[in-house]
Motif scaffolding. Structure first.
Motif, PDB file in Angstrom:
ATOM      1  N   LEU A   1      67.430  85.376  38.561  1.00 23.94           N
ATOM      2  CA  LEU A   1      67.200  84.058  39.140  1.00 23.94           C
ATOM      3  C   LEU A   1      68.251  83.059  38.691  1.00 23.94           C
ATOM      4  N   LEU A   2      68.549  83.041  37.389  1.00 23.53           N
ATOM      5  CA  LEU A   2      69.450  82.030  36.850  1.00 23.53           C
ATOM      6  C   LEU A   2      70.675  82.622  36.174  1.00 23.53           C
ATOM      7  N   CYS A   3      70.916  83.914  36.362  1.00 17.83           N
ATOM      8  CA  CYS A   3      72.070  84.562  35.748  1.00 17.83           C
ATOM      9  C   CYS A   3      71.997  84.494  34.235  1.00 17.83           C
ATOM     10  N   ILE A   4      70.818  84.729  33.677  1.00 18.47           N
ATOM     11  CA  ILE A   4      70.646  84.721  32.228  1.00 18.47           C
ATOM     12  C   ILE A   4      70.677  86.163  31.731  1.00 18.47           C
ATOM     13  N   PRO A   5      71.673  86.555  30.961  1.00 16.09           N
ATOM     14  CA  PRO A   5      71.763  87.931  30.519  1.00 16.09           C
ATOM     15  C   PRO A   5      70.706  88.254  29.471  1.00 16.09           C
TER      16      PRO A   5
ATOM     17  N   TYR B   1      75.627  65.998  29.922  1.00 14.53           N
ATOM     18  CA  TYR B   1      75.082  66.305  28.590  1.00 14.53           C
ATOM     19  C   TYR B   1      75.096  67.821  28.358  1.00 14.53           C
ATOM     20  N   GLY B   2      74.232  68.545  29.024  1.00 13.48           N
ATOM     21  CA  GLY B   2      74.244  70.004  28.993  1.00 13.48           C
ATOM     22  C   GLY B   2      74.241  70.643  27.620  1.00 13.48           C
ATOM     23  N   VAL B   3      73.536  70.046  26.654  1.00  9.99           N
ATOM     24  CA  VAL B   3      73.585  70.568  25.293  1.00  9.99           C
ATOM     25  C   VAL B   3      72.607  71.723  25.079  1.00  9.99           C
ATOM     26  N   VAL B   4      71.502  71.740  25.816  1.00 12.63           N
ATOM     27  CA  VAL B   4      70.429  72.700  25.543  1.00 12.63           C
ATOM     28  C   VAL B   4      70.878  74.157  25.701  1.00 12.63           C
ATOM     29  N   PRO B   5      71.579  74.520  26.791  1.00 13.78           N
ATOM     30  CA  PRO B   5      71.949  75.941  26.946  1.00 13.78           C
ATOM     31  C   PRO B   5      72.830  76.477  25.828  1.00 13.78           C
TER      32      PRO B   5
ATOM     33  N   LEU C   1      67.885  75.368  33.036  1.00 15.09           N
ATOM     34  CA  LEU C   1      68.112  75.864  31.683  1.00 15.09           C
ATOM     35  C   LEU C   1      67.654  74.868  30.624  1.00 15.09           C
ATOM     36  N   SER C   2      67.775  73.577  30.916  1.00 20.23           N
ATOM     37  CA  SER C   2      67.494  72.557  29.914  1.00 20.23           C
ATOM     38  C   SER C   2      66.052  72.076  29.914  1.00 20.23           C
TER      39      SER C   2
END
Length: 389
Positions: A78-82, A202-206, A341-342
């Motif tokens: 779904l989100l390209c999370i390996p 921002y995008g710090v969480v991933p 993701l966040s």
């Protein structure tokens, strides 16, 4: 702070001055809570997770445990999370292919602002694209991280030149007519565009586990996150509201901030610097993403791995040629990928892990619902804007 900062005046234009100040602060708080939420997921992991195939990737352990009843492969796709991370374990959460697409779109946008000469435009787009593709085929790209400092320097120089040009062109006139500007978004579409750019910025969480692992004293990750987000908030207020007010008498931001620069030698040098920075840092996104694909397809041969990355870069570059500007791309990426993701997965993971012991966590449940609703609505609106533009 990265290339997305160049879209902040556009975000202020879309969101309005008052809404932008309040919203930037709210997103800071939301990011911090989500990062803390993700870090605390580790407290609920059983010891036997360490022997799973997820290696030492902490966030993937949480992903594995929290999604075991949903189906980890479905959440990955779904989100390209390996689920197992790339072969060398250099990423801790997941790499989004849309970011590589955004990098290409940024280069094309910067080149278009330098000259109207079609031959130069073609060369200006082809050469950086070839550089990105060539660097993406390298086995070790750790040396590229040294260019991050150069990127921040180029970004600071860009805004210094932009500020000077704004003062030279308009003086302080914009600040004397501040009440004529929009204070709040005019529509849901405008609010969605603002949300996407800010969340992307921002995008710090991933990357919170990457930050923690790189620290000499990882126990101070909470304090470091607070300080970093506070500094970013202050810088983003200047880069958004101040720049937008400064140029408001004669300019309307419908793209990146570099479009406000006049056609001069200094502005061309600034654009070339930004193109160079994006070209040498884009592989930091495309290579981990390529490794993720290689892991999914079980590609081991070096030649086939390089071919995979070449195809990935070619697809991103091809798609970037058809978008009107990179601000629309990062707005959609922020609303869909980064927001998921966040603001969706961290509370979902912690609810799943904690519910095995505790029955109710209203804050996490509320933020999960808000995150899902916000992501769905803003993604729909920004995709519609991207499509019609």
């Amino acid at each position: 702070m990265g290339t997305g900062t160049l879209a902040l005046p556009y975000a202020a234009q879309q969101g309005g001055l008052v809404f932008n100040v309040i919203g930037l602060g709210a997103i800071v708080v939301w990011n911090y809570y989500s990062a803390d939420c993700l870090l605390r997921c580790l407290d609920h992991l059983p010891r036997d997770v360490d022997v799973l195939r997820v290696r030492n990737d902490q966030c993937n352990k949480a992903n594995y445990k929290a999604t075991d009843q949903i189906g980890i492969s479905e959440s990955d796709n779904l989100l390209c999370i390996p689920s197992s991370g790339p072969p060398d374990g250099t990423t801790t959460y997941g790499v989004i292919a849309w970011h590589a697409f955004g990098k290409s779109a940024a280069i094309f946008s910067f080149v278009d602002g330098i000259t109207q000469n079609n031959s130069f435009r073609i060369c200006g787009k082809v050469i950086p694209s070839l550089v990105i593709t060539a660097l993406s085929c390298a086995e070790d790209i750790s040396f590229l991280s040294k260019f991050s400092a150069f990127g921040l320097l180029a970004l600071a120089l860009s805004f210094a030149v932009i500020f000077w040009e704004g003062v030279k062109e308009n003086g302080w006139m914009g600040f004397t007519h501040i009440l004529r500007l929009h204070l709040f978004p005019e529509s849901l579409s405008s609010a969605s565009s603002w949300f996407g750019v800010v969340v992307f910025g921002y995008g710090v969480v991933p990357f919170i586990f990457s930050f923690k692992d790189s620290m000499e004293n990882p126990e101070f990750i909470g304090l470091s996150t607070k300080i970093g987000l506070s500094i970013a908030y202050t810088g983003y207020i200047f880069a958004s509201n101040c720049i937008q007010i400064l140029f408001s008498p004669k300019h309307f931001f419908d793209g990146d901030v570099l479009q406000a620069l006049p056609n001069s030698l200094v502005s061309s040098i600034v654009r070339i610097m930004m193109i160079s920075v994006v070209a040498v840092t884009a592989p930091l996104i495309s290579v981990p993403c390529g490794k993720m694909i290689e892991g999914k397809l079980k590609i081991a041969a070096t030649a086939y791995r390089r071919m995979t990355r070449i195809v990935l870069c070619a697809v991103c570059i091809f798609l970037a040629a058809f978008v009107p500007g990179f601000v629309h791309v990062i707005s959609f990426v922020g609303c869909f990928c980064v927001s998921c993701l966040s603001f969706v997965l961290p509370p979902l993971f912690r609810l799943k892990l904690r519910n095995e012991v505790y029955p109710k966590y209203p804050i996490d449940a509320t933020l999960l619902v808000v995150g899902i609703a916000t992501t769905a609505i803003t993604s729909t609106m920004t995709f519609h804007d991207l499509f019609i533009s």
